[in-house]
Design an enzyme around this catalytic site. Sequence first.
Site, PDB file in Angstrom:
ATOM      1  N   SER A 250     -92.409 -17.859  -2.859  1.00  0.00           N
ATOM      2  CA  SER A 250     -91.874 -18.099  -1.514  1.00  0.00           C
ATOM      3  C   SER A 250     -90.866 -17.015  -1.113  1.00  0.00           C
ATOM      4  O   SER A 250     -90.779 -16.634   0.056  1.00  0.00           O
ATOM      5  CB  SER A 250     -91.258 -19.493  -1.392  1.00  0.00           C
ATOM      6  OG  SER A 250     -90.026 -19.567  -2.068  1.00  0.00           O
TER       7      SER A 250
ATOM      8  N   MET B 175     -89.825 -14.848 -14.376  1.00  0.00           N
ATOM      9  CA  MET B 175     -89.240 -15.786 -15.331  1.00  0.00           C
ATOM     10  C   MET B 175     -88.964 -15.198 -16.717  1.00  0.00           C
ATOM     11  O   MET B 175     -88.792 -15.931 -17.679  1.00  0.00           O
ATOM     12  CB  MET B 175     -90.136 -17.029 -15.459  1.00  0.00           C
ATOM     13  CG  MET B 175     -90.319 -17.773 -14.149  1.00  0.00           C
ATOM     14  SD  MET B 175     -88.763 -18.144 -13.293  1.00  0.00           S
ATOM     15  CE  MET B 175     -88.180 -19.485 -14.317  1.00  0.00           C
ATOM     16  N   ARG B 176     -88.923 -13.859 -16.815  1.00  0.00           N
ATOM     17  CA  ARG B 176     -88.581 -13.246 -18.099  1.00  0.00           C
ATOM     18  C   ARG B 176     -87.285 -12.457 -17.956  1.00  0.00           C
ATOM     19  O   ARG B 176     -86.972 -12.003 -16.862  1.00  0.00           O
ATOM     20  CB  ARG B 176     -89.672 -12.253 -18.526  1.00  0.00           C
ATOM     21  CG  ARG B 176     -90.887 -12.916 -19.018  1.00  0.00           C
ATOM     22  CD  ARG B 176     -92.020 -11.925 -19.206  1.00  0.00           C
ATOM     23  NE  ARG B 176     -93.217 -12.678 -19.409  1.00  0.00           N
ATOM     24  CZ  ARG B 176     -93.666 -13.057 -20.611  1.00  0.00           C
ATOM     25  NH1 ARG B 176     -93.068 -12.648 -21.702  1.00  0.00           N
ATOM     26  NH2 ARG B 176     -94.740 -13.795 -20.710  1.00  0.00           N
ATOM     27  N   ILE B 177     -86.625 -12.264 -19.106  1.00  0.00           N
ATOM     28  CA  ILE B 177     -85.447 -11.401 -19.122  1.00  0.00           C
ATOM     29  C   ILE B 177     -85.957  -9.969 -19.242  1.00  0.00           C
ATOM     30  O   ILE B 177     -86.741  -9.664 -20.142  1.00  0.00           O
ATOM     31  CB  ILE B 177     -84.562 -11.721 -20.350  1.00  0.00           C
ATOM     32  CG1 ILE B 177     -84.260 -13.210 -20.410  1.00  0.00           C
ATOM     33  CG2 ILE B 177     -83.337 -10.832 -20.367  1.00  0.00           C
ATOM     34  CD1 ILE B 177     -82.940 -13.659 -19.936  1.00  0.00           C
TER      35      ILE B 177
ATOM     36  N   ASN C 174     -82.017  -9.343  -8.306  1.00  0.00           N
ATOM     37  CA  ASN C 174     -82.558 -10.658  -8.651  1.00  0.00           C
ATOM     38  C   ASN C 174     -81.982 -11.701  -7.702  1.00  0.00           C
ATOM     39  O   ASN C 174     -80.848 -11.568  -7.249  1.00  0.00           O
ATOM     40  CB  ASN C 174     -82.159 -11.018 -10.091  1.00  0.00           C
ATOM     41  CG  ASN C 174     -82.670 -12.370 -10.528  1.00  0.00           C
ATOM     42  OD1 ASN C 174     -83.839 -12.707 -10.289  1.00  0.00           O
ATOM     43  ND2 ASN C 174     -81.814 -13.165 -11.151  1.00  0.00           N
TER      44      ASN C 174
ATOM     45  N   HIS D 129     -80.961 -15.674  -7.620  1.00  0.00           N
ATOM     46  CA  HIS D 129     -80.714 -16.782  -8.558  1.00  0.00           C
ATOM     47  C   HIS D 129     -80.260 -18.011  -7.776  1.00  0.00           C
ATOM     48  O   HIS D 129     -79.385 -17.899  -6.908  1.00  0.00           O
ATOM     49  CB  HIS D 129     -79.637 -16.361  -9.569  1.00  0.00           C
ATOM     50  CG  HIS D 129     -79.353 -17.425 -10.577  1.00  0.00           C
ATOM     51  ND1 HIS D 129     -80.229 -17.731 -11.593  1.00  0.00           N
ATOM     52  CD2 HIS D 129     -78.315 -18.305 -10.687  1.00  0.00           C
ATOM     53  CE1 HIS D 129     -79.738 -18.737 -12.307  1.00  0.00           C
ATOM     54  NE2 HIS D 129     -78.574 -19.094 -11.771  1.00  0.00           N
TER      55      HIS D 129
ATOM     56  N   GLN E 210     -81.630 -20.778   1.951  1.00  0.00           N
ATOM     57  CA  GLN E 210     -80.628 -19.699   1.954  1.00  0.00           C
ATOM     58  C   GLN E 210     -81.133 -18.479   1.192  1.00  0.00           C
ATOM     59  O   GLN E 210     -80.862 -17.335   1.576  1.00  0.00           O
ATOM     60  CB  GLN E 210     -79.309 -20.186   1.346  1.00  0.00           C
ATOM     61  CG  GLN E 210     -78.651 -21.291   2.134  1.00  0.00           C
ATOM     62  CD  GLN E 210     -78.436 -20.898   3.584  1.00  0.00           C
ATOM     63  OE1 GLN E 210     -77.862 -19.843   3.873  1.00  0.00           O
ATOM     64  NE2 GLN E 210     -78.901 -21.730   4.511  1.00  0.00           N
ATOM     65  N   GLU E 211     -81.885 -18.710   0.098  1.00  0.00           N
ATOM     66  CA  GLU E 211     -82.460 -17.578  -0.649  1.00  0.00           C
ATOM     67  C   GLU E 211     -83.305 -16.715   0.281  1.00  0.00           C
ATOM     68  O   GLU E 211     -83.255 -15.484   0.236  1.00  0.00           O
ATOM     69  CB  GLU E 211     -83.350 -18.088  -1.798  1.00  0.00           C
ATOM     70  CG  GLU E 211     -82.601 -18.834  -2.870  1.00  0.00           C
ATOM     71  CD  GLU E 211     -83.516 -19.277  -4.013  1.00  0.00           C
ATOM     72  OE1 GLU E 211     -84.494 -18.580  -4.322  1.00  0.00           O
ATOM     73  OE2 GLU E 211     -83.246 -20.335  -4.603  1.00  0.00           O
TER      74      GLU E 211
HETATM   75  C1  GRF Z   1     -86.253 -19.327  -6.837  1.00  0.00           C
HETATM   76  O1  GRF Z   1     -85.538 -20.517  -6.862  1.00  0.00           O
HETATM   77  C2  GRF Z   1     -85.402 -18.189  -7.333  1.00  0.00           C
HETATM   78  O2  GRF Z   1     -84.052 -18.368  -7.033  1.00  0.00           O
HETATM   79  C3  GRF Z   1     -85.601 -18.258  -8.823  1.00  0.00           C
HETATM   80  O3  GRF Z   1     -86.940 -18.613  -8.984  1.00  0.00           O
HETATM   81  C4  GRF Z   1     -87.398 -19.308  -7.835  1.00  0.00           C
HETATM   82  C5  GRF Z   1     -88.595 -18.559  -7.327  1.00  0.00           C
HETATM   83  O4  GRF Z   1     -89.217 -19.206  -6.262  1.00  0.00           O
HETATM   84  N1  GRF Z   1     -85.225 -17.000  -9.435  1.00  0.00           N
HETATM   85  P1  GRF Z   1     -90.355 -18.455  -5.467  1.00  0.00           P
HETATM   86  O5  GRF Z   1     -91.439 -18.076  -6.485  1.00  0.00           O
HETATM   87  O6  GRF Z   1     -89.777 -17.273  -4.781  1.00  0.00           O
HETATM   88  O7  GRF Z   1     -90.864 -19.482  -4.491  1.00  0.00           O
END
Ligand code: GRF
Length: 204
Positions: free
Chosen positions: A14, A92-94, A109, A111, A175-176
């Site tokens: 998203s 989802m990886r470091i 990134n 978060h 907000q992201e």
């Molecule tokens: C989001 O909540 C972001 O903050 C986190 O992973 C999620 C990713 O969501 N890092 P999307 O794949 O962008 O919908």
Amino acid sequence: MTTIIGVLVSGRGSNLQSIIDHVESGYLKNVKLSVVISDVKDAYALERARMHGINAVFIDPQAYGNKMGFERKIIGTLRLYDVDLVLLAGYMRILGSEVIQVYRNRIMNIHPALLPSFKGLHGPKQALEYGVKVAGCTVHFVDEGMDSGPIILQSCVPVKDNDTEDTLAARILEQEHKIFPEAIKLFTEGKLKVDGRIVLRREK
Ligand code: GRF
């Protein structure tokens, strides 16, 4: 000058979609979304990329003997597409230190928590369980630590008494979708200056 962007994803995408929308609406100018790389084969984010004519690449972590081999493939792919700015949008990886060294202060990134609180997985759940009254999200540059790099932008939302993890995460996600494009815009306009761990906004 055009900033060439590569996006690393693992899931639904998203945030990627929000960035695509902000490019297509003209909010983000002088930007080219060049490649989306996923470590998950069927990540919907790859589909979103293809639908918008962006190169979509799956890199299989299992296909390399170790993390370094996998990360070198990521670097090679980013270089192949001439990427200047790397976005982690639900990756989802470091990231390993080699990628970070190559792209120092050029990896952002998003978060879902107000860092430095609630690093790692499940930011909204951690916030609810702690009982904070304000939660939010953070865009930061990536360094060698986990969710520890210099903070670029943050946005807060209220935590309501009847919130569940899902309702709070959804409020944060809105907000992201605003602050990630905003941070990219500041970067591409050359308005971010990193001084140690402090990110200063400068007018050009
Ligand atoms: C989001 O909540 C972001 O903050 C986190 O992973 C999620 C990713 O969501 N890092 P999307 O794949 O962008 O919908």
